[in-house]
Design an enzyme around this catalytic site. Structure first.
Site, short mmCIF file in Angstrom:
data_model
loop_
_atom_site.label_atom_id
_atom_site.label_comp_id
_atom_site.label_asym_id
_atom_site.label_seq_id
_atom_site.Cartn_x
_atom_site.Cartn_y
_atom_site.Cartn_z
N HIS A 163 6.04 -31.83 8.95
CA HIS A 163 5.48 -30.49 8.77
C HIS A 163 4.37 -30.49 7.72
CE1 HIS A 163 8.57 -29.20 11.43
NE2 HIS A 163 9.50 -29.70 10.64
N CYS A 211 2.88 -3.33 4.08
CA CYS A 211 2.06 -2.17 4.46
C CYS A 211 2.77 -1.50 5.62
CB CYS A 211 0.62 -2.58 4.77
SG CYS A 211 0.40 -3.68 6.18
N THR A 239 2.49 -1.77 8.98
CA THR A 239 2.91 -2.73 10.00
C THR A 239 3.12 -4.14 9.45
OG1 THR A 239 0.60 -3.26 10.43
CG2 THR A 239 1.58 -1.53 11.80
N HIS A 249 9.17 -24.88 8.03
CA HIS A 249 8.14 -25.62 8.76
C HIS A 249 6.72 -25.31 8.32
CE1 HIS A 249 10.77 -26.70 12.53
NE2 HIS A 249 11.31 -27.07 11.38
N ILE A 263 0.69 -6.04 9.26
CA ILE A 263 -0.38 -6.80 9.91
C ILE A 263 -1.65 -6.84 9.05
CG2 ILE A 263 -1.92 -6.91 11.91
CD1 ILE A 263 0.40 -5.70 13.57
N ASP A 271 0.87 -1.18 0.00
CA ASP A 271 0.00 0.00 0.00
C ASP A 271 0.91 1.24 0.00
OD1 ASP A 271 0.83 0.36 2.62
OD2 ASP A 271 -1.17 0.21 3.51
C1 RB5 Z 1 -2.03 2.67 6.36
O1 RB5 Z 1 -1.93 3.92 6.95
C2 RB5 Z 1 -1.83 1.57 7.38
O2 RB5 Z 1 -2.96 1.42 8.18
C3 RB5 Z 1 -1.48 0.27 6.68
O3 RB5 Z 1 -0.35 0.46 5.91
C4 RB5 Z 1 -1.18 -0.95 7.52
O4 RB5 Z 1 -0.24 -0.68 8.50
C5 RB5 Z 1 -2.30 -1.72 8.04
O5 RB5 Z 1 -2.15 -2.78 8.65
#
Ligand code: RB5
Length: 149
Positions: free
Chosen positions: A131, A63, A65, A96, A67, A7
């Site tokens: 595994h 992105c 994080t 694994h 996550i 992103d």
């Molecule tokens: C975008 O600002 C941010 O929320 C996205 O890049 C990401 O970290 C979401 O998990």
């Protein structure tokens, strides 16, 4: 062919990975974004489709994080996405878990470490054996075939 996508938070890290690993002989299919603000689940879905369709063997998603990308990618049947921020986990998620997508956080890691982790991810094989049985159980969860009682 390696699929790569990000992103708006991950544009610089994606470029660093493409530049460094193209020099080492890897080929990338870039699924965007090129910088415009975008929604990470849309990029994650497009990248995962490339893997499920057999166009690309593995994927890298970035992105802020890592996550949101990993949550999104793991909703796609057949995808095993790992959030990676250290070399040990990156190596072992290939050995694994046979992870087929790695996710990284551009606001968490420096580009140098991200390039190193991407190379580990792309060059480490799956160990198979016991595994594989566990991967099969993950697939059973995905297919609603694993009961907890
Ligand atoms: C975008 O600002 C941010 O929320 C996205 O890049 C990401 O970290 C979401 O998990």
């Amino acid at each position: 062919m390696i699929a790569i996508g990000c992103d708006h938070a991950g544009v610089e890290m994606k470029k660093a990975i493409i530049d460094a690993l193209t020099e080492k002989g890897f080929e990338f299919k870039d699924l965007g974004t090129d910088g415009k603000p975008c929604d990470y689940p849309v990029v994650a879905k497009a990248l995962c489709d490339e893997i499920i369709n057999g166009n690309c063997e593995k994927g890298i998603l970035i992105c802020g994080t890592g996550i949101g990308m990993s949550m999104s990618a793991n909703k796609v049947k057949g995808i095993r996405a790992a959030l990676c921020s250290d070399s040990f986990s990156t190596k072992f998620t290939r050995l694994h878990n046979d992870a087929n997508v790695m996710c990284m956080g551009a606001r968490v890691l420096g580009n140098g470490l991200a390039v190193e982790l991407a190379e580990i991810f792309l060059t480490t094989g799956f160990e198979g054996g016991r595994h594989q049985r566990r991967i099969n159980l993950i697939n059973d969860i995905e297919n609603n075939n694993l009961t907890s009682d």
